[in-house]
Design an enzyme around this catalytic site. Structure first.
Site, PDB file in Angstrom:
ATOM      1  N   CYS A  45      28.677  53.699  27.672  1.00  0.00           N
ATOM      2  CA  CYS A  45      27.294  54.176  27.751  1.00  0.00           C
ATOM      3  C   CYS A  45      26.622  53.640  29.012  1.00  0.00           C
ATOM      4  O   CYS A  45      26.551  52.436  29.232  1.00  0.00           O
ATOM      5  CB  CYS A  45      26.515  53.735  26.511  1.00  0.00           C
ATOM      6  SG  CYS A  45      24.767  54.186  26.554  1.00  0.00           S
ATOM      7  N   TYR A  76      23.287  66.377  30.225  1.00  0.00           N
ATOM      8  CA  TYR A  76      23.741  65.343  29.294  1.00  0.00           C
ATOM      9  C   TYR A  76      24.370  65.963  28.049  1.00  0.00           C
ATOM     10  O   TYR A  76      25.423  65.528  27.577  1.00  0.00           O
ATOM     11  CB  TYR A  76      22.559  64.462  28.909  1.00  0.00           C
ATOM     12  CG  TYR A  76      22.887  63.331  27.964  1.00  0.00           C
ATOM     13  CD1 TYR A  76      23.743  62.304  28.342  1.00  0.00           C
ATOM     14  CD2 TYR A  76      22.318  63.283  26.688  1.00  0.00           C
ATOM     15  CE1 TYR A  76      24.039  61.255  27.475  1.00  0.00           C
ATOM     16  CE2 TYR A  76      22.601  62.237  25.818  1.00  0.00           C
ATOM     17  CZ  TYR A  76      23.465  61.230  26.222  1.00  0.00           C
ATOM     18  OH  TYR A  76      23.752  60.191  25.361  1.00  0.00           O
ATOM     19  N   GLU A  88      30.438  59.158  31.888  1.00  0.00           N
ATOM     20  CA  GLU A  88      29.141  58.584  32.253  1.00  0.00           C
ATOM     21  C   GLU A  88      29.397  57.494  33.288  1.00  0.00           C
ATOM     22  O   GLU A  88      30.137  56.543  33.033  1.00  0.00           O
ATOM     23  CB  GLU A  88      28.448  58.007  31.025  1.00  0.00           C
ATOM     24  CG  GLU A  88      28.054  59.064  30.003  1.00  0.00           C
ATOM     25  CD  GLU A  88      27.145  58.521  28.906  1.00  0.00           C
ATOM     26  OE1 GLU A  88      26.678  57.366  29.030  1.00  0.00           O
ATOM     27  OE2 GLU A  88      26.904  59.253  27.923  1.00  0.00           O
ATOM     28  N   ASP A 123      31.055  54.246  20.401  1.00  0.00           N
ATOM     29  CA  ASP A 123      30.842  55.438  21.237  1.00  0.00           C
ATOM     30  C   ASP A 123      32.199  56.070  21.529  1.00  0.00           C
ATOM     31  O   ASP A 123      33.004  55.506  22.278  1.00  0.00           O
ATOM     32  CB  ASP A 123      30.144  55.062  22.545  1.00  0.00           C
ATOM     33  CG  ASP A 123      28.745  54.522  22.316  1.00  0.00           C
ATOM     34  OD1 ASP A 123      28.081  54.994  21.376  1.00  0.00           O
ATOM     35  OD2 ASP A 123      28.317  53.637  23.074  1.00  0.00           O
ATOM     36  N   TYR A 128      33.070  58.369  27.570  1.00  0.00           N
ATOM     37  CA  TYR A 128      32.954  56.904  27.503  1.00  0.00           C
ATOM     38  C   TYR A 128      34.204  56.194  28.016  1.00  0.00           C
ATOM     39  O   TYR A 128      34.329  54.983  27.851  1.00  0.00           O
ATOM     40  CB  TYR A 128      32.662  56.479  26.063  1.00  0.00           C
ATOM     41  CG  TYR A 128      31.385  57.058  25.512  1.00  0.00           C
ATOM     42  CD1 TYR A 128      30.147  56.769  26.102  1.00  0.00           C
ATOM     43  CD2 TYR A 128      31.399  57.914  24.415  1.00  0.00           C
ATOM     44  CE1 TYR A 128      28.978  57.314  25.609  1.00  0.00           C
ATOM     45  CE2 TYR A 128      30.224  58.465  23.910  1.00  0.00           C
ATOM     46  CZ  TYR A 128      29.019  58.163  24.507  1.00  0.00           C
ATOM     47  OH  TYR A 128      27.851  58.697  24.021  1.00  0.00           O
ATOM     48  N   CYS A 193      21.988  49.350  23.494  1.00  0.00           N
ATOM     49  CA  CYS A 193      22.700  48.604  24.538  1.00  0.00           C
ATOM     50  C   CYS A 193      23.798  47.769  23.895  1.00  0.00           C
ATOM     51  O   CYS A 193      23.680  46.550  23.755  1.00  0.00           O
ATOM     52  CB  CYS A 193      21.730  47.712  25.309  1.00  0.00           C
ATOM     53  SG  CYS A 193      22.489  46.810  26.687  1.00  0.00           S
ATOM     54  N   CYS A 202      37.288  37.854  34.283  1.00  0.00           N
ATOM     55  CA  CYS A 202      38.096  38.603  35.232  1.00  0.00           C
ATOM     56  C   CYS A 202      38.703  37.678  36.272  1.00  0.00           C
ATOM     57  O   CYS A 202      38.028  36.776  36.785  1.00  0.00           O
ATOM     58  CB  CYS A 202      37.217  39.643  35.910  1.00  0.00           C
ATOM     59  SG  CYS A 202      38.042  40.573  37.192  1.00  0.00           S
TER      60      CYS A 202
END
Length: 226
Positions: A45, A76, A88, A123, A128, A193, A202
């Site tokens: 998202c 959208y 997205e 999602d 996504y 969110c 990472c």
């Protein structure tokens, strides 16, 4: 994923006229200052992910849009239908003297779960999926190296294979999303969110240089034996 033949036809005219960034105050569509560079990422998202990147020091402007599919200038609703092939995406315009592309890759990997295929958490859908859209061979080499290093960390932490695509050189067209999506979480502070990050650091930057895998694992995961 739809094929080019099956994708929605879209339209010839853009669906939005990008204005100014409501947080950073800079034009979403440029012109961008000399010396800045562009990075583009899809990681679920785009509302929360755009906020993640606009908070990175050295980022000049961010914007959300649709990228990697077949339908020109999609809406959208069309992207959410699964019939455009687009993901997205977040465009990040940055000053490489203040933040490097490697550091943006680090933010990308640490901000989502790149092993989930066509989804992020709850999602679900091709929009996504995880993608790095590279604009040149330098970005491609950096993206591929970071994916390989992060895969080692994820496996050590018990995660599966990375499904992130690396697409481009040059990157496909970026279609700006509707105005209400731009800086959505600044306009809607309590908006949706989700946090789909893995908790694994990472190995770009500090971890890549030190080679100490224990520093990149969640606290509950022990360092694997050689």
């Amino acid at each position: 994923m739809p094929t080019a033949k099956d994708a929605l036809p879209g339209r010839s005219e853009p669906i939005a006229r990008p204005g100014l960034h409501t947080v950073l105050g800079h034009p979403l569509a440029g012109p961008y200052p000399d010396g800045t560079e562009i990075a583009e990422f899809a990681l679920g998202c785009f509302w929360g992910e755009e906020k993640t990147f606009w908070q990175v020091p050295g980022v000049w402007v961010t914007a959300v849009g649709y990228q990697g599919g077949f339908t020109p200038n999609p809406t959208y609703a069309e992207v959410c239908s699964g019939h455009t092939g687009h993901a997205e995406s977040v465009r990040v315009v940055f000053d490489p003297r203040q933040v490097t592309y490697d550091e943006l890759l680090q933010t990308f990997w640490e901000s989502h779960d790149p092993t989930q295929g066509m989804r992020q958490g709850n999602d679900v859908g091709s929009q996504y999926r995880s993608v790095i859209f590279v604009r040149n061979d330098v970005q491609r080499r950096a993206a591929e190296a970071s994916r390989e290093m992060f895969q080692e960390r994820l496996q050590a932490a018990g995660f599966g294979r990375i499904t992130t695509e690396i697409v481009g050189a040059p990157a496909p067209a970026f279609y700006y999303a509707e105005d209400y999506h731009q800086q959505y979480l600044q306009k809607n502070p309590g908006g949706y969110c989700p946090d789909n990050s893995t908790g694994v650091s990472c190995p770009v930057g500090l971890f890549a240089k030190t080679g100490d895998i224990s520093k990149s694992l969640p606290s509950h995961v022990s360092t694997p034996s050689p």
